[in-house]
Design a protein around this motif. Structure first.
Motif, mmCIF file in Angstrom:
data_model
loop_
_atom_site.group_PDB
_atom_site.id
_atom_site.type_symbol
_atom_site.label_atom_id
_atom_site.label_comp_id
_atom_site.label_asym_id
_atom_site.label_seq_id
_atom_site.Cartn_x
_atom_site.Cartn_y
_atom_site.Cartn_z
ATOM 1 N N THR A 135 -2.504 1.040 4.084
ATOM 2 C CA THR A 135 -1.923 -0.167 4.666
ATOM 3 C C THR A 135 -0.911 -0.728 3.673
ATOM 4 O O THR A 135 -1.248 -0.975 2.519
ATOM 5 C CB THR A 135 -3.021 -1.207 4.964
ATOM 6 O OG1 THR A 135 -4.003 -0.600 5.810
ATOM 7 C CG2 THR A 135 -2.442 -2.426 5.661
ATOM 8 N N LYS A 136 0.317 -0.918 4.127
ATOM 9 C CA LYS A 136 1.403 -1.269 3.206
ATOM 10 C C LYS A 136 1.722 -2.769 3.207
ATOM 11 O O LYS A 136 1.612 -3.441 4.231
ATOM 12 C CB LYS A 136 2.685 -0.514 3.571
ATOM 13 C CG LYS A 136 2.527 0.994 3.545
ATOM 14 C CD LYS A 136 2.091 1.473 2.179
ATOM 15 C CE LYS A 136 1.907 2.974 2.156
ATOM 16 N NZ LYS A 136 1.059 3.429 1.062
ATOM 17 N N GLN A 137 2.153 -3.217 2.041
ATOM 18 C CA GLN A 137 2.639 -4.590 1.932
ATOM 19 C C GLN A 137 4.168 -4.543 1.973
ATOM 20 O O GLN A 137 4.788 -3.913 1.126
ATOM 21 C CB GLN A 137 2.190 -5.212 0.620
ATOM 22 C CG GLN A 137 2.646 -6.651 0.489
ATOM 23 C CD GLN A 137 2.248 -7.225 -0.862
ATOM 24 O OE1 GLN A 137 2.631 -6.718 -1.901
ATOM 25 N NE2 GLN A 137 1.456 -8.273 -0.819
ATOM 26 N N GLY A 138 4.719 -5.195 2.989
ATOM 27 C CA GLY A 138 6.171 -5.282 3.069
ATOM 28 C C GLY A 138 6.598 -6.682 2.685
ATOM 29 O O GLY A 138 6.684 -7.032 1.510
ATOM 30 N N CYS A 139 6.815 -7.521 3.699
ATOM 31 C CA CYS A 139 7.322 -8.881 3.461
ATOM 32 C C CYS A 139 6.241 -9.829 2.942
ATOM 33 O O CYS A 139 6.528 -10.816 2.293
ATOM 34 C CB CYS A 139 7.887 -9.430 4.762
ATOM 35 S SG CYS A 139 6.625 -9.619 6.052
ATOM 36 N N ASP A 140 4.973 -9.557 3.281
ATOM 37 C CA ASP A 140 3.849 -10.447 2.958
ATOM 38 C C ASP A 140 4.003 -11.820 3.621
ATOM 39 O O ASP A 140 3.441 -12.799 3.154
ATOM 40 C CB ASP A 140 3.704 -10.603 1.433
ATOM 41 C CG ASP A 140 2.244 -10.785 1.021
ATOM 42 O OD1 ASP A 140 1.346 -10.441 1.808
ATOM 43 O OD2 ASP A 140 2.003 -11.301 -0.079
ATOM 44 N N GLN A 141 4.787 -11.881 4.678
ATOM 45 C CA GLN A 141 5.044 -13.163 5.366
ATOM 46 C C GLN A 141 4.933 -13.054 6.885
ATOM 47 O O GLN A 141 5.427 -13.918 7.604
ATOM 48 C CB GLN A 141 6.451 -13.653 5.036
ATOM 49 C CG GLN A 141 6.660 -13.944 3.586
ATOM 50 C CD GLN A 141 8.056 -14.436 3.300
ATOM 51 O OE1 GLN A 141 8.922 -14.441 4.185
ATOM 52 N NE2 GLN A 141 8.305 -14.848 2.072
ATOM 53 N N GLY A 142 4.392 -11.964 7.369
ATOM 54 C CA GLY A 142 4.239 -11.842 8.818
ATOM 55 C C GLY A 142 5.483 -11.450 9.576
ATOM 56 O O GLY A 142 5.526 -11.585 10.799
ATOM 57 N N ALA A 143 6.477 -10.914 8.879
ATOM 58 C CA ALA A 143 7.746 -10.639 9.566
ATOM 59 C C ALA A 143 8.049 -9.160 9.798
ATOM 60 O O ALA A 143 8.920 -8.840 10.593
ATOM 61 C CB ALA A 143 8.900 -11.258 8.770
ATOM 62 N N CYS A 144 7.324 -8.236 9.129
ATOM 63 C CA CYS A 144 7.775 -6.830 9.192
ATOM 64 C C CYS A 144 6.812 -5.879 9.886
ATOM 65 O O CYS A 144 7.211 -4.820 10.348
ATOM 66 C CB CYS A 144 8.077 -6.320 7.789
ATOM 67 S SG CYS A 144 6.598 -5.961 6.785
ATOM 68 N N GLY A 145 5.533 -6.204 9.923
ATOM 69 C CA GLY A 145 4.567 -5.334 10.601
ATOM 70 C C GLY A 145 4.030 -4.185 9.760
ATOM 71 O O GLY A 145 3.173 -3.430 10.228
ATOM 72 N N ALA A 146 4.492 -4.034 8.526
ATOM 73 C CA ALA A 146 4.043 -2.899 7.699
ATOM 74 C C ALA A 146 2.540 -2.934 7.437
ATOM 75 O O ALA A 146 1.919 -1.907 7.196
ATOM 76 C CB ALA A 146 4.793 -2.886 6.366
ATOM 77 N N CYS A 147 1.953 -4.124 7.494
ATOM 78 C CA CYS A 147 0.542 -4.300 7.128
ATOM 79 C C CYS A 147 -0.391 -4.272 8.349
ATOM 80 O O CYS A 147 -1.552 -4.641 8.227
ATOM 81 C CB CYS A 147 0.390 -5.652 6.440
ATOM 82 S SG CYS A 147 0.787 -7.019 7.563
ATOM 83 N N THR A 148 0.108 -3.816 9.493
ATOM 84 C CA THR A 148 -0.688 -3.862 10.732
ATOM 85 C C THR A 148 -1.965 -3.026 10.634
ATOM 86 O O THR A 148 -1.935 -1.865 10.230
ATOM 87 C CB THR A 148 0.154 -3.341 11.927
ATOM 88 O OG1 THR A 148 1.357 -4.095 12.010
ATOM 89 C CG2 THR A 148 -0.624 -3.438 13.232
ATOM 90 N N VAL A 208 -3.531 -6.752 14.226
ATOM 91 C CA VAL A 208 -3.276 -7.998 13.498
ATOM 92 C C VAL A 208 -2.412 -7.671 12.296
ATOM 93 O O VAL A 208 -2.365 -6.526 11.823
ATOM 94 C CB VAL A 208 -4.572 -8.688 13.007
ATOM 95 C CG1 VAL A 208 -5.435 -9.134 14.160
ATOM 96 C CG2 VAL A 208 -5.360 -7.800 12.043
ATOM 97 N N LEU A 209 -1.733 -8.691 11.810
ATOM 98 C CA LEU A 209 -0.983 -8.565 10.562
ATOM 99 C C LEU A 209 -1.951 -8.918 9.435
ATOM 100 O O LEU A 209 -2.365 -10.073 9.310
ATOM 101 C CB LEU A 209 0.222 -9.516 10.577
ATOM 102 C CG LEU A 209 1.243 -9.232 11.684
ATOM 103 C CD1 LEU A 209 2.289 -10.331 11.732
ATOM 104 C CD2 LEU A 209 1.893 -7.871 11.490
ATOM 105 N N SER A 210 -2.307 -7.940 8.640
ATOM 106 C CA SER A 210 -3.350 -8.195 7.637
ATOM 107 C C SER A 210 -2.868 -9.122 6.527
ATOM 108 O O SER A 210 -3.680 -9.732 5.838
ATOM 109 C CB SER A 210 -3.878 -6.879 7.053
ATOM 110 O OG SER A 210 -2.861 -6.133 6.428
ATOM 111 N N CYS A 211 -1.543 -9.269 6.369
ATOM 112 C CA CYS A 211 -1.049 -10.200 5.343
ATOM 113 C C CYS A 211 -1.223 -11.655 5.775
ATOM 114 O O CYS A 211 -1.141 -12.554 4.950
ATOM 115 C CB CYS A 211 0.416 -9.916 4.995
ATOM 116 S SG CYS A 211 1.607 -10.409 6.258
ATOM 117 N N LEU A 212 -1.447 -11.884 7.063
ATOM 118 C CA LEU A 212 -1.638 -13.251 7.561
ATOM 119 C C LEU A 212 -3.089 -13.516 7.972
ATOM 120 O O LEU A 212 -3.377 -14.541 8.576
ATOM 121 C CB LEU A 212 -0.728 -13.509 8.777
ATOM 122 C CG LEU A 212 0.776 -13.541 8.543
ATOM 123 C CD1 LEU A 212 1.485 -13.978 9.826
ATOM 124 C CD2 LEU A 212 1.150 -14.460 7.396
HETATM 125 S S1 FES Z 1 3.598 -7.353 5.089
HETATM 126 FE FE1 FES Z 1 5.185 -7.802 6.511
HETATM 127 S S2 FES Z 1 4.101 -8.570 8.244
HETATM 128 FE FE2 FES Z 1 2.564 -8.255 6.751
#
Ligand code: FES
Ligand code: FES
Length: 161
Positions: A42-55, A63-67
């Motif tokens: 599971t990847k960390q991209g934006c860490d702000q709920g904007a990119c979906g990398a952490c789905t 779910v977005l796991s960063c949120l």
């Molecule tokens: S890391 Fe980008 S939406 Fe979660």
């Protein structure tokens, strides 16, 4: 100064296995998966709920796991990319991404695949437009979108999701 202990005990079922953690109430599911459970697929991209990398999937829903706070997941089922191929045999969506060249650098790919698995289960792959709409939360900086849509359409057509 008195320090207040803000840690909690949490039990998650991750990819079918019970995992018990004691962590701060502010730890996100993304950080718990990567840093505590060593599930770095599971990847960390934006860490702000904007990119979906952490789905990831929580009780089968994406779910977005960063949120998502880990403490909110107590007693719940979490599925990560590692859980899609538990016996080493790729999931049909993973096979389709390879067949259709649905990635370049691969950074967004685990999030794309988790979202695609959920989208197929949701019955949202009726057309390319629908696939694009319901995958719109997953960004790809490499622009692999046409091949990602082709991969999902392929699995939907085979009825193997
Ligand atoms: S890391 Fe980008 S939406 Fe979660
Ligand atoms: S494959 Fe590189 S960001 Fe999507």
């Amino acid at each position: 100064m008195t320090r207040i202990d803000t840690s909690v005990d949490v039990m998650l079922r991750v990819n079918g296995s019970a995992r018990r953690l004691r962590l701060d109430t502010r730890v996100t599911l993304l950080d718990a998966l990567r840093d505590e459970l060593d599930l770095t697929g599971t990847k960390q991209g934006c860490d702000q709920g904007a990119c979906g990398a952490c789905t990831v999937l929580l009780d089968g829903k994406r779910v977005l796991s960063c949120l998502t706070l880990t403490a909110q997941c107590d007693g719940r089922d979490v599925t990560t990319i590692e859980g899609l191929a538990p016996d080493g045999r790729l999931h049909p969506v993973q096979e389709a991404f390879i067949r259709h060249d649905g990635f370049q650098c691969g950074y967004c790919t685990t999030g794309q695949i988790m979202s695609a698995v959920a989208l197929l289960q949701e019955g949202r792959a009726g057309s390319d437009e629908e696939i694009r709409e319901f995958m719109s939360g997953n960004l790809c900086r490499c622009g692999a979108y046409p091949n990602i849509v082709a991969a999902i359409r392929d699995v939907a057509g085979r009825g193997t999701e």
